[in-house]
Design a protein around this motif. Structure first.
Motif, PDB file in Angstrom:
ATOM      1  N   ILE A 347       0.820  -1.219   0.000  1.00 17.31           N
ATOM      2  CA  ILE A 347       0.000   0.000   0.000  1.00 17.31           C
ATOM      3  C   ILE A 347       0.849   1.261   0.000  1.00 17.31           C
ATOM      4  CG2 ILE A 347      -0.179   0.359   2.502  1.00 17.31           C
ATOM      5  CD1 ILE A 347      -3.130   0.426   0.034  1.00 17.31           C
ATOM      6  N   ILE A 348       2.177   1.099   0.025  1.00 14.67           N
ATOM      7  CA  ILE A 348       3.066   2.252   0.169  1.00 14.67           C
ATOM      8  C   ILE A 348       2.955   3.216  -1.018  1.00 14.67           C
ATOM      9  CG2 ILE A 348       5.522   2.859   0.074  1.00 14.67           C
ATOM     10  CD1 ILE A 348       6.036   0.710   2.139  1.00 14.67           C
ATOM     11  N   GLY A 349       2.763   2.670  -2.216  1.00 11.92           N
ATOM     12  CA  GLY A 349       2.641   3.542  -3.393  1.00 11.92           C
ATOM     13  C   GLY A 349       1.514   4.552  -3.245  1.00 11.92           C
ATOM     14  N   PHE A 350       0.360   4.062  -2.815  1.00 14.27           N
ATOM     15  CA  PHE A 350      -0.791   4.942  -2.572  1.00 14.27           C
ATOM     16  C   PHE A 350      -0.445   5.969  -1.499  1.00 14.27           C
ATOM     17  CE2 PHE A 350      -5.460   4.906  -0.874  1.00 14.27           C
ATOM     18  CZ  PHE A 350      -5.639   6.206  -1.338  1.00 14.27           C
ATOM     19  N   LEU A 355       0.660  11.590  -0.093  1.00 20.48           N
ATOM     20  CA  LEU A 355       1.477  12.630   0.539  1.00 20.48           C
ATOM     21  C   LEU A 355       1.934  13.664  -0.494  1.00 20.48           C
ATOM     22  CD1 LEU A 355       3.668  10.470   2.953  1.00 20.48           C
ATOM     23  CD2 LEU A 355       1.759  11.956   3.569  1.00 20.48           C
ATOM     24  N   HIS A 356       2.227  13.197  -1.692  1.00 21.22           N
ATOM     25  CA  HIS A 356       2.646  14.105  -2.764  1.00 21.22           C
ATOM     26  C   HIS A 356       1.523  15.077  -3.122  1.00 21.22           C
ATOM     27  CE1 HIS A 356       4.993  15.478  -6.158  1.00 21.22           C
ATOM     28  NE2 HIS A 356       3.976  15.223  -6.978  1.00 21.22           N
ATOM     29  N   GLN A 360       1.137  19.434  -2.673  1.00 22.77           N
ATOM     30  CA  GLN A 360       0.747  20.361  -3.740  1.00 22.77           C
ATOM     31  C   GLN A 360      -0.385  21.292  -3.310  1.00 22.77           C
ATOM     32  OE1 GLN A 360       0.382  18.547  -7.759  1.00 22.77           O
ATOM     33  NE2 GLN A 360       1.026  16.646  -6.764  1.00 22.77           N
ATOM     34  N   LEU A 361      -1.130  20.897  -2.267  1.00 24.99           N
ATOM     35  CA  LEU A 361      -2.261  21.712  -1.817  1.00 24.99           C
ATOM     36  C   LEU A 361      -1.764  22.785  -0.857  1.00 24.99           C
ATOM     37  CD1 LEU A 361      -4.806  18.813  -1.165  1.00 24.99           C
ATOM     38  CD2 LEU A 361      -4.667  20.299  -3.170  1.00 24.99           C
ATOM     39  N   GLN A 391       9.859   7.537   4.777  1.00 25.50           N
ATOM     40  CA  GLN A 391      10.502   8.494   3.877  1.00 25.50           C
ATOM     41  C   GLN A 391      11.902   8.012   3.493  1.00 25.50           C
ATOM     42  OE1 GLN A 391       9.203  11.107   2.537  1.00 25.50           O
ATOM     43  NE2 GLN A 391       7.255  11.180   3.653  1.00 25.50           N
ATOM     44  N   LEU A 392      12.559   7.327   4.426  1.00 24.15           N
ATOM     45  CA  LEU A 392      13.889   6.785   4.166  1.00 24.15           C
ATOM     46  C   LEU A 392      13.865   5.798   2.990  1.00 24.15           C
ATOM     47  CD1 LEU A 392      16.814   6.845   5.314  1.00 24.15           C
ATOM     48  CD2 LEU A 392      16.185   4.857   6.681  1.00 24.15           C
ATOM     49  N   LYS A 393      12.836   4.979   2.940  1.00 25.19           N
ATOM     50  CA  LYS A 393      12.725   4.019   1.844  1.00 25.19           C
ATOM     51  C   LYS A 393      12.597   4.731   0.501  1.00 25.19           C
ATOM     52  CE  LYS A 393      10.178   0.082   0.085  1.00 25.19           C
ATOM     53  NZ  LYS A 393      10.358   0.540  -1.302  1.00 25.19           N
TER      54      LYS A 393
END
Length: 881
Positions: A347-350, A355-356, A360-361, A391-393
């Motif tokens: 689920i990390i991709g989602f 977060l990205h 942007q908001l 975040q390290l990953k």
């Protein structure tokens, strides 16, 4: 063919024979007509040896791949006819070919497809479908051919020339225009026909749908009937993982952003309504891993749609899509904090894409702030650390893309510096250091097990860090995060111990002592039990029942796959299972005497776990390592003799019968015919004092036995046929409150199971089981089938009933059928075929009802063909007289 050279194809042949076989293959490859000899051998089934048949396919494969243009049109026609003839023969073969032969045959079919489809064989798929129909062995081959064709056309791992790429594009375009709708319809029919009776074929078909959906018209799959079926599969344990993957591929398909949002939202709504978003209640980690991947796909698909909509300036639609994304964040976080790495990592991709978006908001809502600040583990400091680790990953992955050498050097320096003085270092720094080593496997991916070979500099660095990890003593650090990180990394780099096996004893000790399976934390013990099942044998103390399942399975795998003799394996397996059997006997005696209901329930659970542990050990066996080959038949027969008496226990019947029934299912697979003597007694006990649910769960066991052993169990089936039916009828006739929907649903499902049983009996060539009953009972059974076809507003049951009637007409409709059956056909079956569609409840807008109507038409056609043949036969007989 050179028979002496063929002897070298046997895996057990000596080196000289193998060398001769290899030379013979090279000789045949350059021969002008050797392929014809191989084609004849396959078409006429000259050889029964599996390796020779595989060899023949290899020769034909080489001819098609490299020398097909040299053949005349007549010879090319012979190749086509040979393959079709071989395929036709499989429909009549009582035993399917070995998997490796079926896969090779599928590859050869696929090669011929890409060679001839555009020119000489435009009806390739239609010809195959006409041969296989709905024959299970034929469907299996058809699906394998489809996967092989997809591999030829779209496999991105295969480098194609520009000419091949153009050819593949033309092939796909032509397929989309000429046959894809028909193929899709065949997939739907396969899923409909086999979803309740053959999980393996259903999963194969779902895999095909998932593969093809990437390049065919999505509307053929993303429609109400297909999606509803896939969603129904999500609630079936043996189908739901493959259904998850199939839905993932559908969601992953490129679409208009607004349409994609609608599709994802409709799927989510139905999945949530079905209770699949309740992660806490689900304990099947394999399914959750697939489900997590699906949720990740849906989340990323929505984020992609949002990005496109913002870019296009459609801010209203973008806001709607953002709300849809926000609605998934709670579920995403549940999966992200799951203790199983496979689930959380999927689920990390989602998570990162979300977060990205937030970055942007310009202004974040309160809910968005809460999503960012959510506590992923206990304690605020640790929560911040976990977020940092994630975040390290991301940093590692990006650095690996830019400079993998720099990444490896940096990790090595941090790791070695930290572990040099680990006793005086904070737990977070140690965990990060070990985590860095762990994540290198993903950041610098290689083929499985190749981290310590290939690139010398990389292998040396990883080997050095692993040596430091297992010799530094850091496994004794007093913090659960460090402990878990140590064991996770050891298991991830298990191949290290093949290079330096001298470290195995120390690592095994860490698994077994207070650092692992004897740890004070139940959470740590549970995770270590799972990791240990992937690394070595196990230890039972202080473990939950689920943890112990892993341990027993591991023990079984170690015994079965060891290099010991069959006699030694038998001793080890008996040592493993005898304590279970002895404990089972003691507990069963206590259960019979127990007065307190809570005590009874606790004892029944213990008995159920004991049976489950024994059943789990049997998962280690395979076609290559059968129970009989390992000398373990007697041990499992003893288990059967120990467990079956529990069926007569009047207390906690549901729990005990469930466990023993599952064990019987496994033994039917593992013990083959040796299990048959136990079936009559077990069946007799399980038919006593039955409820609807008991019968519904018992019938699949009888169906398994019937389908597997066929005529071998005919005497048993004839003996228990009416007792089973009487038990079913007695439950169905019990009065129930009209408003009790639960009872009504149970009866509907039992009625379906009853008809599925009759379908299995008639479809397995055992109609004599019915015919040999008393005339009164035969008549009663026949009338229940008519009743199921006409009177009950259940299209699934109606479809099954018409399949049964059609089969009975085919078997009994001739001159050798039971007395009076011809009259029954005209007085009852023919009217049923007209009465059923005339019912007001027969809703042709429903897909299942359409299938029932189709089977109704097939029944009428079968009656017509059978009776016409009989009349013609009678005319011929009269003429001869």
């Amino acid at each position: 063919m050179d028979e002496q050279a063929l002897l070298g194809l046997n895996p057990n042949a000596d080196a000289d024979f193998r060398q001769r076989a290899l030379a013979y293959f090279e000789q045949l490859k350059i021969s002008q007509d050797a392929w014809q000899v191989c084609a004849e051998a396959l078409a006429q089934r000259i050889y029964s040896d599996d390796h020779i048949k595989f060899f023949c396919f290899q020769v034909i494969e080489h001819q098609i791949k490299f020398k097909y243009s040299e053949l005349t049109e007549v010879q090319q026609q012979l190749v086509r006819e040979t393959l079709v003839t071989w395929l036709q023969a499989q429909m009549l073969n009582p035993q399917p070919e070995k998997t490796f032969i079926r896969n090779k045959a599928a590859q050869v079919f696929a090669l011929l497809f890409v060679t001839e489809y555009l020119t000489k064989w435009p009806k390739f798929f239609f010809d195959i479908l006409s041969v296989v129909d709905l024959n299970p062995q034929g469907v299996d081959l058809y699906l394998r051919i489809l996967m092989a064709v997809d591999a030829e056309l779209v496999d991105r791992d295969v480098v194609h020339t520009s000419e091949e790429a153009r050819r593949n594009t033309l092939l796909k375009d032509t397929m989309r225009e000429q046959c894809i709708p028909s193929l899709v319809e065949s997939w739907y029919q396969i899923l409909q026909n086999y979803q309740c009776t053959n999980a393996e074929l259903t999963c194969q078909c779902l895999e095909v749908v998932g593969a093809y959906v990437s390049w065919i018209d999505l509307s053929l799959i993303a429609n109400e009937r297909f999606i509803n079926m896939l969603l129904s599969h999500m609630s079936v344990e043996v189908l739901r993982e493959e259904a998850c993957d199939c839905l993932f591929e559908i969601v992953n398909k490129g679409m208009d952003p607004i349409d994609k949002t609608k599709l994802v939202e409709s799927l989510c709504q139905v999945l949530q309504s079905a209770g699949l978003f309740s992660i806490v209640q689900e304990d099947d980690v394999d399914f959750l891993a697939r489900f997590s991947k699906l949720v990740n796909g849906m989340g990323q698909a929505l984020i992609t749609s949002w990005t496109k909509l913002v870019k296009n300036g459609d801010m209203k639609s973008a806001q709607d899509t953002l709300q849809a994304i926000e609605a998934k964040v709670a579920l995403m976080l549940q999966l992200l904090i799951h203790e199983d790495d496979d689930i959380s990592s999927n689920i990390i991709g989602f998570c990162y894409d979300y977060l990205h978006i937030l970055k942007q908001l310009s202004l974040l809502s309160d809910q968005q702030k809460a999503n960012v600040e959510v506590r992923l583990v206990e304690g605020e400091d640790e929560a911040m650390f976990v977020e940092y680790r994630k975040q390290l990953k991301l940093l590692l992955d990006r650095l690996a893309q830019v400079s993998p050498e720099l990444l490896l050097a940096s990790v090595r320096r941090v790791f070695n510096t930290t572990l040099q003085n680990w006793q005086a270092t904070r737990f977070m720094e140690i965990e990060v250091a070990i985590r860095l080593l762990y994540m290198l496997a993903e950041a610098l991916p290689v083929s499985h097990g190749a981290h310590f070979s290939g690139d010398i500099s990389k292998a040396s660095a990883l080997q050095d860090m692993m040596r430091t990890l297992v010799t530094s003593g850091v496994s004794a650090y007093q913090h659960t995060s460090v402990t878990l990180e140590f064991f996770e990394t050891v298991v991830r780099y298990e191949k290290f111990f093949a290079v330096e096996p001298q470290h195995i004893p120390n690592v095994l000790m860490a698994f077994l002592d207070h650092r692992g399976l004897r740890h004070t934390s139940p959470k740590v013990r549970s995770r270590i039990a799972y990791l240990f099942s992937r690394f070595e044998n196990g230890y039972q103390a202080l473990l939950s029942s689920d943890d112990q399942l892993f341990i027993y399975e591991t023990a079984g795998v170690l015994i079965v796959n060891s290099e010991y003799s069959a006699e030694r394996k038998q001793v080890l397996m008996r040592n493993l299972l005898t304590p279970l059997m002895e404990k089972f006997k003691v507990l069963l005696g206590k259960l019979v005497m127990a007065q307190d209901e809570d005590r009874q329930m606790a004892l029944a659970d213990c008995l159920n776990h004991a049976v489950g542990f024994a059943s789990r050990t049997s998962k280690a066996f395979s076609n290559k390592q059968t129970v009989k080959q390992c000398g373990c038949s007697e041990v499992y027969l003893d288990c059967l003799q120990t467990f079956l008496p529990a069926l007569s226990c009047p207390l906690q019947k549901e729990v005990i019968r469930s466990g023993v029934r599952t064990f019987l299912h496994r033994m039917i697979i593992c013990l083959e015919e040796e299990v048959l003597p136990f079936i009559p007694s077990a069946s007799e006990h399980m038919l006593k004092d039955c409820e609807a649910k008991d019968l519904q769960e018992f019938i699949p066991l009888i169906n398994q036995i019937t389908a597997k052993f066929k005529t071998q169990v005919s005497p048993f089936l004839q003996q228990m046929f009416m007792p089973l039916l009487h038990a079913i009828f007695e439950v169905l006739l019990r009065p129930a409150d009209e408003n009790d929907q639960s009872a009504a649903l149970e009866k509907q499902m039992l009625r379906r199971s009853y008809f599925a049983f009759l379908q299995t009996v008639t479809g397995s060539g055992m109609s004599e089981v019915i015919a040999n009953q008393d005339a009164e009972n035969v008549e009663r059974v026949l009338f229940t089938i008519i009743q199921g076809a006409v009177d009950y507003p259940d299209p699934i049951a109606q479809k099954t009933c018409f399949i049964i009637l059609s089969k009975l007409v085919e078997l009994w409709g001739g001159k050798d059928g039971p007395v009076g059956f011809a009259d029954f056909v005209y007085k009852h079956i023919v009217p049923a075929c007209f009465l059923a569609p005339l019912k007001q409840t027969f809703d042709l807008a429903d897909a299942q009802t359409v299938l029932a109507l189709s089977e109704c038409a097939v029944t009428l056609k079968t009656i017509h063909l059978k009776r016409v043949r009989l009349v013609k036969l009678c005319v011929k007989l009269n003429a001869s007289l």
